[in-house]
Enzyme design. Structure first.
Site, PDB file in Angstrom:
ATOM      1  N   HIS A  58      53.376   7.428  -3.912  1.00 57.45           N
ATOM      2  CA  HIS A  58      52.455   8.399  -4.527  1.00 57.45           C
ATOM      3  C   HIS A  58      51.098   7.772  -4.859  1.00 57.45           C
ATOM      4  O   HIS A  58      50.073   8.222  -4.337  1.00 57.45           O
ATOM      5  CB  HIS A  58      53.118   9.050  -5.743  1.00 57.45           C
ATOM      6  CG  HIS A  58      52.159   9.744  -6.654  1.00 57.45           C
ATOM      7  ND1 HIS A  58      51.453  10.866  -6.272  1.00 57.45           N
ATOM      8  CD2 HIS A  58      51.751   9.456  -7.915  1.00 57.45           C
ATOM      9  CE1 HIS A  58      50.669  11.246  -7.274  1.00 57.45           C
ATOM     10  NE2 HIS A  58      50.831  10.398  -8.277  1.00 57.45           N
ATOM     11  N   HIS A  82      47.364   3.855 -11.025  1.00 57.85           N
ATOM     12  CA  HIS A  82      47.135   4.901 -12.021  1.00 57.85           C
ATOM     13  C   HIS A  82      48.364   5.317 -12.811  1.00 57.85           C
ATOM     14  O   HIS A  82      48.247   5.860 -13.895  1.00 57.85           O
ATOM     15  CB  HIS A  82      46.428   6.114 -11.402  1.00 57.85           C
ATOM     16  CG  HIS A  82      47.340   7.091 -10.707  1.00 57.85           C
ATOM     17  ND1 HIS A  82      47.580   7.031  -9.361  1.00 57.85           N
ATOM     18  CD2 HIS A  82      48.061   8.139 -11.166  1.00 57.85           C
ATOM     19  CE1 HIS A  82      48.408   8.017  -9.014  1.00 57.85           C
ATOM     20  NE2 HIS A  82      48.726   8.692 -10.092  1.00 57.85           N
ATOM     21  N   GLU A  86      51.772   4.380 -17.639  1.00 57.40           N
ATOM     22  CA  GLU A  86      52.607   5.461 -18.134  1.00 57.40           C
ATOM     23  C   GLU A  86      54.086   5.244 -17.788  1.00 57.40           C
ATOM     24  O   GLU A  86      54.956   5.494 -18.603  1.00 57.40           O
ATOM     25  CB  GLU A  86      52.103   6.783 -17.528  1.00 57.40           C
ATOM     26  CG  GLU A  86      52.828   8.030 -17.989  1.00 57.40           C
ATOM     27  CD  GLU A  86      52.577   8.357 -19.460  1.00 57.40           C
ATOM     28  OE1 GLU A  86      51.842   7.596 -20.115  1.00 57.40           O
ATOM     29  OE2 GLU A  86      53.144   9.350 -19.946  1.00 57.40           O
ATOM     30  N   ASP A  87      54.353   4.746 -16.593  1.00 61.22           N
ATOM     31  CA  ASP A  87      55.730   4.764 -16.098  1.00 61.22           C
ATOM     32  C   ASP A  87      56.408   3.399 -15.959  1.00 61.22           C
ATOM     33  O   ASP A  87      57.555   3.333 -15.549  1.00 61.22           O
ATOM     34  CB  ASP A  87      55.773   5.437 -14.706  1.00 61.22           C
ATOM     35  CG  ASP A  87      55.336   6.893 -14.783  1.00 61.22           C
ATOM     36  OD1 ASP A  87      55.438   7.473 -15.876  1.00 61.22           O
ATOM     37  OD2 ASP A  87      54.897   7.434 -13.757  1.00 61.22           O
ATOM     38  N   ASP A 149      45.054  12.769  -7.447  1.00 61.37           N
ATOM     39  CA  ASP A 149      46.431  12.698  -7.948  1.00 61.37           C
ATOM     40  C   ASP A 149      47.086  14.087  -7.879  1.00 61.37           C
ATOM     41  O   ASP A 149      48.181  14.263  -7.358  1.00 61.37           O
ATOM     42  CB  ASP A 149      46.383  12.184  -9.401  1.00 61.37           C
ATOM     43  CG  ASP A 149      47.748  12.167 -10.063  1.00 61.37           C
ATOM     44  OD1 ASP A 149      48.719  11.706  -9.421  1.00 61.37           O
ATOM     45  OD2 ASP A 149      47.847  12.609 -11.230  1.00 61.37           O
ATOM     46  N   ASP A 269      33.056  37.319   7.272  1.00 63.80           N
ATOM     47  CA  ASP A 269      32.897  35.896   7.466  1.00 63.80           C
ATOM     48  C   ASP A 269      34.219  35.179   7.669  1.00 63.80           C
ATOM     49  O   ASP A 269      34.490  34.170   7.068  1.00 63.80           O
ATOM     50  CB  ASP A 269      32.079  35.267   6.348  1.00 63.80           C
ATOM     51  CG  ASP A 269      32.113  36.111   5.099  1.00 63.80           C
ATOM     52  OD1 ASP A 269      33.072  36.886   4.958  1.00 63.80           O
ATOM     53  OD2 ASP A 269      31.205  35.997   4.283  1.00 63.80           O
TER      54      ASP A 269
END
Ligand code: MN
Length: 734
Positions: A58, A82, A86-87, A149, A269
């Protein structure tokens, strides 16, 4: 078309990222990026995504998306890392040590946004969340990473359960796609919209795709033909241009079909032809050629070059009709405009755009202007990036309720402002507040991203403190606090309102019987939307109803009542708002006998006063003091001079007359008691007494006393003046 990304192994993801990085024209610090990849693989080792592939895929794919946008090394590293804070057990300090403070700041920013507990249930809420995200990301790269993300999460959402898919799709449409649009990153915006749409309305999307694929060859042939014809004609004019045709995005078609209720065939369009040239002048030259070749539809020309969109988008748009009678949109722009249209703010990193003409930018968003001005001052990329702090919302702060609602307040707002923004009752019952779980002082100023919890009491009589008026920032809170004081001081307001109304009634020489007064009050309540007479008085008391506005109407009503009563010819006893003891006698009226006499309550004449009479309509003569405000100075010039009559006091009067004394005194204990004792000693009847404190330390009393004449009244006043603390005494209503 499948909106979902295929399964990847960790190695494939790494290869994909490396390839994407090498494809662009940018040079990357591959050593640092490789180290970041290694750290991420190590940290996420063993973690799986709901789809079953390695978790690290990811962040690697997110970094790949950003590489496609041409973002810088730091952004790529931050994207790779990133989710580690957190994880995984890794901490921000570890990242800072290894990769430097700006990467750490980016990771921290993304983590904070990811942790925010917002939910979007309404339009206003979505707008607040969008503003908050922009305000929170001090560095705009944080938002760009977050967009990538979200894009990757949406691409891999097939494993989610139905409800989660729908919620995330909704959130993406409400929050992230508009932000991508605002930053001008078209590619991300369109893909976010298309995926979300597929999740929310798969049937409609399938229908559109089917329509598009139906005669797909025909469409391709049509576009090819148009492109060739335009290219050739431009060559004749020596204009170098890149021409390409495309079918518009599914989301664009969907919006036109379902929100504007058009048929697929009615949408102009579906086709768009894009012509990219080198200079702004060429844009207008090309436009001339196109309008010469095809018939333009009226009102479809838009010049976004002279007036760019707020997200920096620039192009000329026009819709023309082909020889086959098929309408199509033509977009004409320079390469520079094209890069901005595709990548928006991200184009800065990709192309290092130099924007030369300052005047064109004047009307753009403030932060965009700052973005550009800073660039002109310095070529230092680091410095430049630091300067793109979005000052979009520097005047606003965004805070959360414990349940995830975002509240938008002006900066400098306190927890009290927050409480009143939630609800007046929350503010009125507030006893304290917690910010991010910690108790804070009541004047604490909230900051963006904080979770604020208001502590309230259920105690009945609890209300705001007057001191809060000095502390609060918003006028909303201030007026709600004032309102509380109005309501809660009801008794005082009712009394004050009643007094004021009576004073006005008597000042205007209106005489009501008890039943008339009742009727009048009920009428007024209805007219003023007051539930009860007390509400009406209270409204007058706190100034919600202005008597000055009420009085003219009241006079009219009174006149009408009097007329009706006269027509009915029913003799009505004369009673003023407070029953008056005088029925007759005491005065001699010129040329009149057996006439009803009453003493005007505006001035309460007592024997010895110089007086004058006024013949009322059907209610006898009302006697005023000569110097009463309601008596014209020059009676001969009065509007109805014949109604003013000469009256005199009778020689022997036994009756008692009421006079109102206004006593001003330094407030002290026992003052009231001393006054009443003195009056009792003089055998003076007290008919009414009201006391109030006009200023700190001063007391004012209105005392209605019974006297038998001016002489008597003077004696009473002289006696009261001797009481300790009395400053002045005057006759009221004179
Ligand atoms: Mn993520």
């Amino acid at each position: 078309m499948s909106v979902y990304e295929e399964y990847l192994t960790c190695e494939q993801a790494i290869d994909g990222l490396r390839e994407s990085l090498s494809k662009g024209e940018k040079t990357y610090d591959m050593a640092r990026i490789d180290r970041a990849i290694a750290v991420a693989c190590e940290a996420h080792n063993g973690q799986k995504r709901y789809s079953g592939d390695d978790y690290v895929c990811h962040p690697l794919r997110v970094a790949t998306i950003l590489a496609g946008l041409g973002m810088d090394t730091e952004t790529i590293i931050a994207a790779v890392l990133h989710d580690v804070v957190e994880d995984t057990p890794l901490e921000l300090a570890d990242i800072e040590r290894e990769f430097g403070s700006s990467v750490a700041t980016l990771v921290d920013g993304v983590t904070k946004i990811t942790k925010m507990p917002f939910s979007t249930k309404e339009e206003q809420q979505a707008e607040n969340v969008r503003k908050m995200l922009l305000a929170m990301s001090q560095d705009v790269r944080v938002i760009i990473i977050k967009l990538a993300d979200r894009l990757h999460n949406m691409r891999t959402s097939s494993g989610w359960y139905e409800q989660k898919r729908r919620d995330k799709a909704r959130e993406t449409l409400d929050i992230y796609a508009p932000i991508a649009h605002r930053l001008g990153i078209r590619a991300i915006k369109e893909e976010l919209e298309d995926i979300s749409l597929h999740l929310l309305d798969p049937v409609a999307c399938a229908e559109i795709e089917e329509n598009l694929s139906l005669r797909a060859e025909e469409r391709t042939a049509f576009l090819d033909d148009i492109q060739t014809r335009i290219s050739e004609r431009l060559k004749e004019y020596d204009l170098t241009a890149y021409v390409c045709g495309r079918v518009k995005s599914i989301n664009g078609i969907y919006r036109k079909m379902y929100m504007q209720g058009r048929n697929f065939d009615e949408i102009y369009d579906v086709y768009a032809v894009r012509i990219i040239v080198d200079t702004v002048n060429d844009c207008y030259n090309v436009l001339g050629v196109v309008h010469d070749m095809f018939h333009p539809l009226p009102n479809r020309f838009k010049d976004y070059i002279s007036t760019p969109k707020s997200n920096m988008y620039q192009s000329l748009h026009t819709t023309v009709i082909s020889h086959e009678k098929i309408p199509f949109e033509v977009q004409i722009r320079t390469w520079e405009m094209h890069h901005t249209a595709e990548y928006g703010i991200a184009a800065h990193w990709k192309y290092k755009l130099g924007i030369q003409k300052k005047d064109r930018l004047e009307d753009r968003l403030a932060w965009v202007r700052q973005f550009i001005e800073n660039q002109q001052e310095t070529d230092d990329a680091e410095e430049f990036v630091r300067s793109i702090k979005t000052d979009l919302s520097s005047d606003d702060v965004f805070v959360f309720t414990p349940r995830g609602k975002v509240v938008n307040l002006p900066s400098g707002s306190t927890v009290i402002d927050f409480a009143y923004a939630i609800h007046s009752e929350v503010g009125n019952r507030m006893v304290g507040a917690k910010v991010d779980g910690r108790i804070v002082p009541i004047d604490y100023q909230v900051k963006t991203g904080e979770i604020v919890e208001v502590l309230t009491t259920s105690a009945q009589n609890h209300g705001p403190s007057r001191d809060w008026l000095q502390v609060v920032k918003t006028s909303e809170a201030r007026s709600k606090i004032r309102l509380w004081y109005k309501r809660e001081r009801r008794e005082e307001n009712i009394e004050k309102g009643r007094e004021e109304l009576e004073r006005e009634i008597s000042r205007n020489c209106i005489r009501f019987t008890e039943s008339e007064l009742q009727e009048f009050l009920e009428q007024q309540c209805k007219r003023q939307h007051c539930a009860t007479v007390d509400d009406f008085y209270a409204a007058i008391g706190y100034g919600g109803i202005l008597l000055s506005r009420l009085i003219p109407r009241m006079k009219e009503d009174y006149q009408r009542m009097v007329k009706n009563a006269a027509a009915a010819a029913k003799p009505t006893p004369i009673v003023s708002t407070r029953p008056h003891r005088h029925h007759n006698g005491g005065v001699i009226i010129e040329n009149m006998d057996n006439c009803l006499v009453k003493y005007a309550r505006c001035c309460n004449p007592v024997p010895g006063d110089e007086i004058v009479g006024f013949i009322t309509r059907g209610y006898g003569v009302s006697v005023h003091k000569r110097d009463c405000v309601n008596v014209p100075v020059n009676l001969a010039n009065a509007s109805e001079p014949e109604r003013w009559v000469h009256v005199e006091w009778e020689d022997s009067i036994r009756e008692e007359f009421k006079a109102v004394l206004r006593v001003l005194a330094n407030d002290r204990m026992q003052l009231l008691a001393d006054v009443t004792t003195q009056l009792a000693n003089m055998h003076v009847m007290i008919y009414g007494m009201q006391a109030r404190a006009p200023r700190q330390g001063e007391g004012e009393m209105l005392i209605t006393v019974g006297v038998n004449g001016v002489q008597h009244l003077q004696e009473v006043i002289a006696r009261l003046k001797r009481i300790d603390g009395v400053i002045s005494i005057e006759r009221s209503g004179a």
